[in-house]
Design an enzyme around this catalytic site. Structure first.
Site, short mmCIF file in Angstrom:
data_model
loop_
_atom_site.label_atom_id
_atom_site.label_comp_id
_atom_site.label_asym_id
_atom_site.label_seq_id
_atom_site.Cartn_x
_atom_site.Cartn_y
_atom_site.Cartn_z
CG ASP A 40 -24.63 -34.64 32.86
OD1 ASP A 40 -25.48 -34.69 33.76
OD2 ASP A 40 -24.91 -34.76 31.65
CD GLU A 215 -34.14 -42.64 37.84
OE1 GLU A 215 -34.75 -43.18 38.79
OE2 GLU A 215 -34.52 -42.73 36.67
O1 FUB Z 1 -27.15 -34.87 30.59
C1 FUB Z 1 -27.78 -36.02 30.08
C2 FUB Z 1 -28.13 -36.96 31.19
O2 FUB Z 1 -28.92 -36.29 32.16
C3 FUB Z 1 -26.97 -37.50 31.98
O3 FUB Z 1 -26.28 -38.53 31.36
C4 FUB Z 1 -27.65 -37.90 33.25
O4 FUB Z 1 -26.78 -38.12 34.32
C5 FUB Z 1 -28.57 -36.73 33.47
O5 FUB Z 1 -27.93 -35.67 34.11
#
Ligand code: FUB
Length: 461
Positions: A40, A215
């Site tokens: 992220d 998404e």
């Molecule tokens: O890393 C946890 C979650 O997975 C994030 O908030 C989303 O964007 C996805 O990458």
């Protein structure tokens, strides 16, 4: 985690870099962070460095059970300094889990870190905001002592428009936004749900429950007069797509896929920023050894916008972007400034008092590689100094050009210093390092235990 690097393709590029001009052939290495799993990414240019704030996947993780956020920075896009965990779940006393995808933005000399976390009281996902008053790497403290917004959705992105109005978007599976107040930690207007249509966020073909390709992981920014909303699309696995609009609140027009799905993880998470005249796309994949859907790694690609402002298709590479500037070996550099490494780990330098890291877990044969060091003309540096500490017998730091088996231009002996945080500067002569070369600190010593810790280094003429 001690993955082995570099990969064969990178070895070839590394060799070329010793023969050809830096700007053309010295490349970074993807994933850019190899000592921990990161996810992220949220890039931020501050001063003369690009910072990337990341989430942190635990080793051997099988869920998104994430506890802290880390920062890394680079002045050249090839050597990345780890600043450690700049914020943890403990920052938000009202949160109990899920240190997920956040973003740092700067305003009036303050840094605001927006993150999704689970609200302990409701067990729903909420957005928190923390603030750091002077330093981009923190310490960050909870700005309001509770959620800024809470509707069970995640992944905030914050953008301050030219007129000073800040907007926060977030969402999964919907997309929401709110105009923030000038204090960046409150809002006065309505929270608005963006209408997702095939025209605005692309058609959906994999999931009848979802209206469009959107998404999660929105990333909002402006270039020239156009506003860009970049996001993870389709799930799972995810690709990265984007839409554009004439204002920060749309209306949005779907523009296509930027990064198609490539194997190794379920999610992707984009960030786009310009740095030193080039444009960069930051994302995550599962490319580190042991990597996958819950052990992800941040990578970077450079790209050039098309003449009409559209974003070209971007592929994942193992080489990463070109190094944009050589590293100055004549100023003090933190030892945790790394292009690639073998063995070593980073930890907080508890005796340093400023939150910075040092290298530890150094064993015989481990090494750190730093790219594109500008030693200059003959005779080059004549000495090397390193800050080291050890409670054992110590060892040696070999200075090798180009690779861990390259020519040795100096060897520093590290003596017993009296403790793992009892720091001493050791120096040794150097000869034969000229031009701009990659340099490897190769650590040697006897025994099977850790040899010594390493805080900073500097060459002198
Ligand atoms: O890393 C946890 C979650 O997975 C994030 O908030 C989303 O964007 C996805 O990458």
């Amino acid at each position: 985690m001690k993955p082995s690097y570099p990969w064969p393709a990178t070895l070839a590029l590394s060799y070329l870099s010793t023969l050809l001009p830096l700007a053309d052939f010295t490349r970074a290495l993807n994933p850019i962070i190899q000592k921990i799993y990161t996810a992220d990414p949220a890039p931020l240019v501050h001063g003369d460095r690009m910072y990337i704030f990341t989430g942190h996947d635990e080793d051997n993780s099988t869920t998104y059970d994430m506890h802290d956020w880390h920062a890394f920075s680079s002045a050249d896009m090839a050597n990345w300094r780890h600043h450690g965990a700049v914020m943890t779940l403990d920052t938000f006393t009202w949160a109990d889990a899920n240190a997920w995808a956040g973003q740092v933005v700067e305003r009036n000399g303050l840094f605001y870190y927006y993150v999704p976390v689970r609200n302990a009281a409701t067990q729903g996902m909420a957005i928190g905001v923390a603030v750091s008053e002077g330093s981009v790497t923190g310490p960050y403290v909870d700005a309001i002592g509770g959620p800024l917004v809470e509707n069970g959705q995640i992944d905030p992105t914050v953008f301050v428009d030219d007129d000073g109005q800040a907007y926060m978007y977030w969402g999964n599976p919907d997309l929401w936004y709110v105009a923030l107040s000038d204090d960046m930690m409150s809002y006065s207007g309505n929270i608005t749900q963006v209408e997702l249509t095939a025209e605005s966020f692309g058609p959906r073909y994999d999931n009848p429950d979802r209206a469009t390709a959107f998404e999660e992981a929105p990333w909002l920014y402006k270039r020239d007069d156009l506003y860009y909303m970049v996001y993870a699309g389709i799930c799972c696995p995810e690709d990265v797509r984007y839409s554009t609009g004439p204002t920060a609140t749309g209306p949005w027009t779907y523009r296509g896929v930027i990064m198609p799905y490539e194997g190794g993880r379920f999610t992707n998470h984009p960030g786009i920023v310009d740095f030193m005249g080039r444009s960069y796309f930051v994302y995550h994949n599962g490319a580190l050894p042991g990597g996958g859907g819950f052990t992800r790694s941040v990578a970077v690609e450079s790209f050039v916008y098309n003449a009409d402002g559209s974003i070209p298709a971007i592929a994942m590479t193992a080489e990463g972007p070109a190094q944009v500037e050589s590293l100055d070996p004549y100023v003090r550099q933190q030892a945790e400034t790394i292009a690639s490494s073998e063995g070593i780990e980073t930890e907080e330098c508890s005796a340093c008092g400023d939150g910075r890291l040092n290298i530890w877990s150094i064993n015989n044969g481990d090494y750190i590689k730093v790219k594109g060091m500008a030693f200059g003309d003959e005779p080059g540096p004549t000495s090397f100094t390193a800050s080291v500490a050890t409670d054992l017998d110590g060892g040696r730091i070999e200075l090798r050009l180009d690779s861990e088996t390259g020519p040795v231009v100096g060897t520093c002996t590290v003596p017993h210093t009296g403790g793992w945080q009892v720091w001493t500067a050791v120096s040794c002569p150097v000869s034969g390092a000229t031009g701009t070369r990659d340099l490897v600190f190769r650590f040697t010593g006897e025994g099977s235990l850790d040899l010594f810790n390493f805080d900073w280094w500097q060459f002198a003429r």
